[in-house]
Design an enzyme around this catalytic site. Structure first.
Site, PDB file in Angstrom:
ATOM      1  N   HIS A  76       0.847  -1.199   0.000  1.00 52.64           N
ATOM      2  CA  HIS A  76       0.000   0.000   0.000  1.00 52.64           C
ATOM      3  C   HIS A  76       0.879   1.245   0.000  1.00 52.64           C
ATOM      4  O   HIS A  76       1.843   1.319   0.757  1.00 52.64           O
ATOM      5  CB  HIS A  76      -0.875   0.040   1.255  1.00 52.64           C
ATOM      6  CG  HIS A  76      -2.008  -0.938   1.219  1.00 52.64           C
ATOM      7  ND1 HIS A  76      -3.006  -0.957   2.155  1.00 52.64           N
ATOM      8  CD2 HIS A  76      -2.294  -1.939   0.359  1.00 52.64           C
ATOM      9  CE1 HIS A  76      -3.868  -1.915   1.868  1.00 52.64           C
ATOM     10  NE2 HIS A  76      -3.455  -2.535   0.787  1.00 52.64           N
ATOM     11  N   TYR A 205      -9.025   5.172   8.051  1.00 53.99           N
ATOM     12  CA  TYR A 205      -9.149   5.570   9.455  1.00 53.99           C
ATOM     13  C   TYR A 205     -10.235   6.639   9.521  1.00 53.99           C
ATOM     14  O   TYR A 205     -10.106   7.688   8.888  1.00 53.99           O
ATOM     15  CB  TYR A 205      -7.837   6.175   9.971  1.00 53.99           C
ATOM     16  CG  TYR A 205      -6.719   5.180  10.206  1.00 53.99           C
ATOM     17  CD1 TYR A 205      -5.932   4.703   9.159  1.00 53.99           C
ATOM     18  CD2 TYR A 205      -6.438   4.713  11.493  1.00 53.99           C
ATOM     19  CE1 TYR A 205      -4.903   3.797   9.388  1.00 53.99           C
ATOM     20  CE2 TYR A 205      -5.408   3.812  11.731  1.00 53.99           C
ATOM     21  CZ  TYR A 205      -4.649   3.361  10.679  1.00 53.99           C
ATOM     22  OH  TYR A 205      -3.628   2.475  10.917  1.00 53.99           O
ATOM     23  N   PRO A 296      -3.134   0.818  19.429  1.00 56.69           N
ATOM     24  CA  PRO A 296      -2.944   0.275  18.083  1.00 56.69           C
ATOM     25  C   PRO A 296      -3.147   1.257  16.926  1.00 56.69           C
ATOM     26  O   PRO A 296      -2.861   0.910  15.777  1.00 56.69           O
ATOM     27  CB  PRO A 296      -3.988  -0.855  17.999  1.00 56.69           C
ATOM     28  CG  PRO A 296      -5.017  -0.487  18.999  1.00 56.69           C
ATOM     29  CD  PRO A 296      -4.313   0.249  20.089  1.00 56.69           C
ATOM     30  N   LYS A 300       1.822   0.191  15.283  1.00 56.83           N
ATOM     31  CA  LYS A 300       3.262   0.220  15.570  1.00 56.83           C
ATOM     32  C   LYS A 300       3.792  -0.925  16.438  1.00 56.83           C
ATOM     33  O   LYS A 300       5.014  -1.113  16.510  1.00 56.83           O
ATOM     34  CB  LYS A 300       3.615   1.544  16.267  1.00 56.83           C
ATOM     35  CG  LYS A 300       3.510   2.737  15.375  1.00 56.83           C
ATOM     36  CD  LYS A 300       4.573   2.684  14.292  1.00 56.83           C
ATOM     37  CE  LYS A 300       4.387   3.735  13.247  1.00 56.83           C
ATOM     38  NZ  LYS A 300       4.828   3.345  11.931  1.00 56.83           N
ATOM     39  N   TYR A 388       4.249   6.905   9.824  1.00 55.76           N
ATOM     40  CA  TYR A 388       3.463   5.703   9.529  1.00 55.76           C
ATOM     41  C   TYR A 388       4.292   4.654   8.780  1.00 55.76           C
ATOM     42  O   TYR A 388       4.254   3.466   9.104  1.00 55.76           O
ATOM     43  CB  TYR A 388       2.196   6.064   8.729  1.00 55.76           C
ATOM     44  CG  TYR A 388       1.133   4.985   8.826  1.00 55.76           C
ATOM     45  CD1 TYR A 388       0.072   5.110   9.728  1.00 55.76           C
ATOM     46  CD2 TYR A 388       1.205   3.833   8.044  1.00 55.76           C
ATOM     47  CE1 TYR A 388      -0.887   4.119   9.855  1.00 55.76           C
ATOM     48  CE2 TYR A 388       0.241   2.838   8.164  1.00 55.76           C
ATOM     49  CZ  TYR A 388      -0.800   2.987   9.057  1.00 55.76           C
ATOM     50  OH  TYR A 388      -1.741   1.999   9.181  1.00 55.76           O
TER      51      TYR A 388
HETATM   52  P1  FAD Z   1       4.317 -10.942  21.828  1.00 56.96           P
HETATM   53  O1  FAD Z   1       3.841 -11.043  20.434  1.00 56.96           O
HETATM   54  O2  FAD Z   1       3.313 -10.744  22.919  1.00 56.96           O
HETATM   55  O3  FAD Z   1       5.166 -12.247  22.126  1.00 56.96           O
HETATM   56  C1  FAD Z   1       5.544 -12.633  23.414  1.00 56.96           C
HETATM   57  C2  FAD Z   1       5.595 -14.140  23.452  1.00 56.96           C
HETATM   58  O4  FAD Z   1       6.083 -14.536  24.729  1.00 56.96           O
HETATM   59  C3  FAD Z   1       4.223 -14.781  23.288  1.00 56.96           C
HETATM   60  O5  FAD Z   1       4.263 -15.763  22.295  1.00 56.96           O
HETATM   61  C4  FAD Z   1       3.919 -15.339  24.667  1.00 56.96           C
HETATM   62  O6  FAD Z   1       3.128 -16.523  24.602  1.00 56.96           O
HETATM   63  C5  FAD Z   1       5.306 -15.614  25.212  1.00 56.96           C
HETATM   64  N1  FAD Z   1       5.397 -15.622  26.662  1.00 56.96           N
HETATM   65  C6  FAD Z   1       4.778 -14.823  27.546  1.00 56.96           C
HETATM   66  N2  FAD Z   1       5.121 -15.139  28.797  1.00 56.96           N
HETATM   67  C7  FAD Z   1       6.004 -16.166  28.704  1.00 56.96           C
HETATM   68  C8  FAD Z   1       6.716 -16.921  29.655  1.00 56.96           C
HETATM   69  N3  FAD Z   1       6.582 -16.689  30.962  1.00 56.96           N
HETATM   70  N4  FAD Z   1       7.527 -17.894  29.217  1.00 56.96           N
HETATM   71  C9  FAD Z   1       7.678 -18.149  27.899  1.00 56.96           C
HETATM   72  N5  FAD Z   1       7.020 -17.442  26.946  1.00 56.96           N
HETATM   73  C10 FAD Z   1       6.194 -16.468  27.348  1.00 56.96           C
HETATM   74  N6  FAD Z   1      -0.392  -4.240  17.088  1.00 56.96           N
HETATM   75  C11 FAD Z   1      -0.688  -3.581  15.989  1.00 56.96           C
HETATM   76  O7  FAD Z   1       0.160  -2.859  15.485  1.00 56.96           O
HETATM   77  N7  FAD Z   1      -1.931  -3.732  15.411  1.00 56.96           N
HETATM   78  C12 FAD Z   1      -2.887  -4.557  15.926  1.00 56.96           C
HETATM   79  O8  FAD Z   1      -3.977  -4.704  15.392  1.00 56.96           O
HETATM   80  C13 FAD Z   1      -2.603  -5.255  17.095  1.00 56.96           C
HETATM   81  N8  FAD Z   1      -3.509  -6.065  17.650  1.00 56.96           N
HETATM   82  C14 FAD Z   1      -3.218  -6.688  18.822  1.00 56.96           C
HETATM   83  C15 FAD Z   1      -4.169  -7.483  19.439  1.00 56.96           C
HETATM   84  C16 FAD Z   1      -3.907  -8.099  20.659  1.00 56.96           C
HETATM   85  C17 FAD Z   1      -4.955  -8.963  21.323  1.00 56.96           C
HETATM   86  C18 FAD Z   1      -2.627  -7.915  21.259  1.00 56.96           C
HETATM   87  C19 FAD Z   1      -2.307  -8.575  22.595  1.00 56.96           C
HETATM   88  C20 FAD Z   1      -1.674  -7.139  20.620  1.00 56.96           C
HETATM   89  C21 FAD Z   1      -1.949  -6.509  19.405  1.00 56.96           C
HETATM   90  N9  FAD Z   1      -1.004  -5.700  18.762  1.00 56.96           N
HETATM   91  C22 FAD Z   1      -1.310  -5.059  17.650  1.00 56.96           C
HETATM   92  C23 FAD Z   1       0.322  -5.497  19.265  1.00 56.96           C
HETATM   93  C24 FAD Z   1       1.338  -6.429  18.587  1.00 56.96           C
HETATM   94  O9  FAD Z   1       0.727  -7.640  18.252  1.00 56.96           O
HETATM   95  C25 FAD Z   1       2.470  -6.586  19.555  1.00 56.96           C
HETATM   96  O10 FAD Z   1       3.058  -5.313  19.746  1.00 56.96           O
HETATM   97  C26 FAD Z   1       3.532  -7.590  19.109  1.00 56.96           C
HETATM   98  O11 FAD Z   1       3.004  -8.889  19.139  1.00 56.96           O
HETATM   99  C27 FAD Z   1       4.752  -7.485  20.026  1.00 56.96           C
HETATM  100  O12 FAD Z   1       5.611  -8.556  19.802  1.00 56.96           O
HETATM  101  P2  FAD Z   1       6.442  -9.186  20.974  1.00 56.96           P
HETATM  102  O13 FAD Z   1       7.217 -10.279  20.364  1.00 56.96           O
HETATM  103  O14 FAD Z   1       7.129  -8.126  21.721  1.00 56.96           O
HETATM  104  O15 FAD Z   1       5.369  -9.761  22.001  1.00 56.96           O
HETATM  105  C1  DHB Z   2      -4.498  -3.016  11.629  1.00 56.81           C
HETATM  106  C2  DHB Z   2      -4.302  -2.781  12.957  1.00 56.81           C
HETATM  107  C3  DHB Z   2      -3.995  -1.520  13.383  1.00 56.81           C
HETATM  108  O1  DHB Z   2      -3.780  -1.285  14.686  1.00 56.81           O
HETATM  109  C4  DHB Z   2      -3.888  -0.471  12.483  1.00 56.81           C
HETATM  110  O2  DHB Z   2      -3.605   0.767  12.933  1.00 56.81           O
HETATM  111  C5  DHB Z   2      -4.069  -0.710  11.138  1.00 56.81           C
HETATM  112  C6  DHB Z   2      -4.390  -1.994  10.719  1.00 56.81           C
HETATM  113  C7  DHB Z   2      -4.825  -4.385  11.191  1.00 56.81           C
HETATM  114  O3  DHB Z   2      -4.991  -5.262  12.037  1.00 56.81           O
HETATM  115  O4  DHB Z   2      -4.949  -4.597   9.980  1.00 56.81           O
END
Ligand code: FAD
Ligand code: DHB
Length: 394
Positions: A76, A205, A296, A300, A388
């Site tokens: 995009h 948005y 969200p 980011k 962005y």
């Molecule tokens: P995570 O993806 O949370 O990974 C951490 C991992 O550690 C997980 O697999 C977990 O199971 C594991 N873990 C936790 N505790 C332990 C432990 N004690 N021992 C071993 N393993 C453990 N961001 C966006 O930009 N857009 C979105 O739409 C969006 N939607 C989201 C929806 C939800 C429900 C959530 C929770 C987050 C969302 N996010 C979104 C944020 C984005 O997904 C996260 O910022 C991203 O996943 C961060 O990556 P990470 O690897 O730091 O953490």
């Molecule tokens: C999506 C999630 C977001 O938080 C955003 O700002 C844009 C798109 C998505 O899940 O596609």
């Protein structure tokens, strides 16, 4: 019996931060072991983010894990801001000198990374229990965990806490060392995944009297849509029909129609901004959601997690190549400069686009003026666009 294992970097969590770090270290010739408490299937099916910054997508390609993303991801070159029933395009390509974003689900990125780790002999252990970290302020920190009823100890040079917001790494640092910064928003997002062709080529948005709405997508057949809702919204009160009705109202624009379809998945997410400082203690380094959460609206979370581990991987490479600790010592400081800019952007997008329960008519007029300015001024549109698509890495 205690099984002992030796590695250079022990990584806790197989989310985007943990898996990107593990593969980057492999490419640098550094050994790591990842421990994850969920199953591989759970991690690979969990619906989360979907927007990859230009730099994140480029990195995945450079790492050799971008083939499927290049085939199946959607490129995009802009987004639409919609308010007062009218759409206004922010043209990223034009405003940032050719950059854009890739729409490709987080769990697809994780599948590609897991496959790459498996194909290159990576050690990623799923479904481990009782993970704990020890001696983090000593030269040989340890990770202990249980798997299949057996106790294991991982003897490491360094530990990377990539275990998300609810993980065990951040609480393992003495609380007197840490400062937490937090803002909780008085709303959440109700999100659905639907079997419906996206009604727009690009994300929309929307600011609306009834609250924020976002049209996004995953593939040419699957839409992802969000509605601003109460932070503790009971999803059981939202029939599929009621969700579509509300989306139709908020996204409405002249001559435009939202295509409905079968709702495949729905859920409510709370919204907060959170940062912990510093992001390191002794030989434990926090990366991704374990150190910070963004609302969200700026898409980011995943991208910031990937930026942290890029900085961590290059710091570890310098240490193993030269014995120099300078980059490791400045890890937190370098990360936090980016983290706070991304926090600012995510807060700003959230504040501009949502209705606040305590707002008055002045606040609403100010939000509309801000949207008018951002979509009317090339200078203002450029600040949105460059944030962005992703700020450059330091
Ligand atoms: P995570 O993806 O949370 O990974 C951490 C991992 O550690 C997980 O697999 C977990 O199971 C594991 N873990 C936790 N505790 C332990 C432990 N004690 N021992 C071993 N393993 C453990 N961001 C966006 O930009 N857009 C979105 O739409 C969006 N939607 C989201 C929806 C939800 C429900 C959530 C929770 C987050 C969302 N996010 C979104 C944020 C984005 O997904 C996260 O910022 C991203 O996943 C961060 O990556 P990470 O690897 O730091 O953490
Ligand atoms: C999506 C999630 C977001 O938080 C955003 O700002 C844009 C798109 C998505 O899940 O596609």
């Amino acid at each position: 019996m205690l099984n002992s294992l030796r590695t250079q970097v022990g990584i806790i969590g197989a989310g985007p931060a943990g898996l990107v770090l593990s593969h980057l270290l492999y490419l640098h010739g550094i050994d790591s072991v990842v421990v994850e408490n969920r199953s591989r299937q759970y991690v690979e099916e969990r619906v989360r983010a979907g927007v990859l910054e230009q730099g994140t997508a480029d990195l995945l390609v450079e790492m050799g894990v971008g083939e499927r993303m290049k085939r199946e991801g959607l490129l995009h070159s802009g987004i639409e801001l919609r308010f007062g029933g009218r759409g206004h395009r922010i043209d990223f390509q034009d405003l940032t000198g050719g950059k854009g974003i890739t729409i490709y689900a987080q769990h697809e990125v994780l599948k590609d990374l897991n496959n790459a780790r498996a194909a290159t002999g990576g050690q990623v252990y799923f479904e481990v229990e009782d993970v704990s970290v020890h001696d983090i302020d000593r030269p040989r920190p340890k990770v202990r965990y249980r798997k299949d009823g057996n106790s294991h100890e991982l003897d490491c040079d360094f530990i990377a806490g990539c275990d998300g917001f609810h993980g065990i790494c951040r609480p393992s640092i003495p609380s007197a060392v840490l400062t937490e910064y937090e803002r909780v928003y008085p709303f959440g997002w109700l999100g659905i995944l639907a079997e419906a062709p996206p009604s727009s080529h690009e994300l929309i948005y929307t600011y609306h009297d009834r609250g924020f709405a976002l049209l996004s997508m995953r593939t040419p057949r699957i839409s992802r849509l969000y509605l601003q809702c109460k932070p503790d919204e009971d999803i059981a009160q939202w029939s599929d029909q009621k969700i579509w009705q509300e989306l139709q109202l908020r996204l409405a624009a002249d001559g435009w129609k939202l295509t409905e379809g079968l709702v495949l998945q729905k859920g409510v997410t709370g919204m907060r901004s959170f940062v912990v400082e510093p992001m390191q203690y002794g030989r434990l380094f926090l990366a991704g959601d374990s150190a910070h959460i963004v609302p969200p609206t700026g898409a980011k979370g995943l991208n910031l997690a990937v930026a942290d581990v890029q900085i961590l991987a290059r710091s570890l490479k310098r240490f193993y190549d030269t014995g120099r600790r300078d980059l490791l010592d400045s890890y937190s400081e370098v990360c936090l400069r980016r983290v706070w800019k991304v926090q600012r952007f995510s807060w700003w997008m959230t504040s501009m686009l949502h209705r606040f329960p305590d707002e008055n008519s002045f606040d609403q007029r100010r939000q509309l003026a801000e949207l008018d300015y951002v979509t009317g001024s090339r200078a203002a549109a450029t600040t949105l666009a460059e944030n962005y698509v992703g700020l450059p890495m330091e």
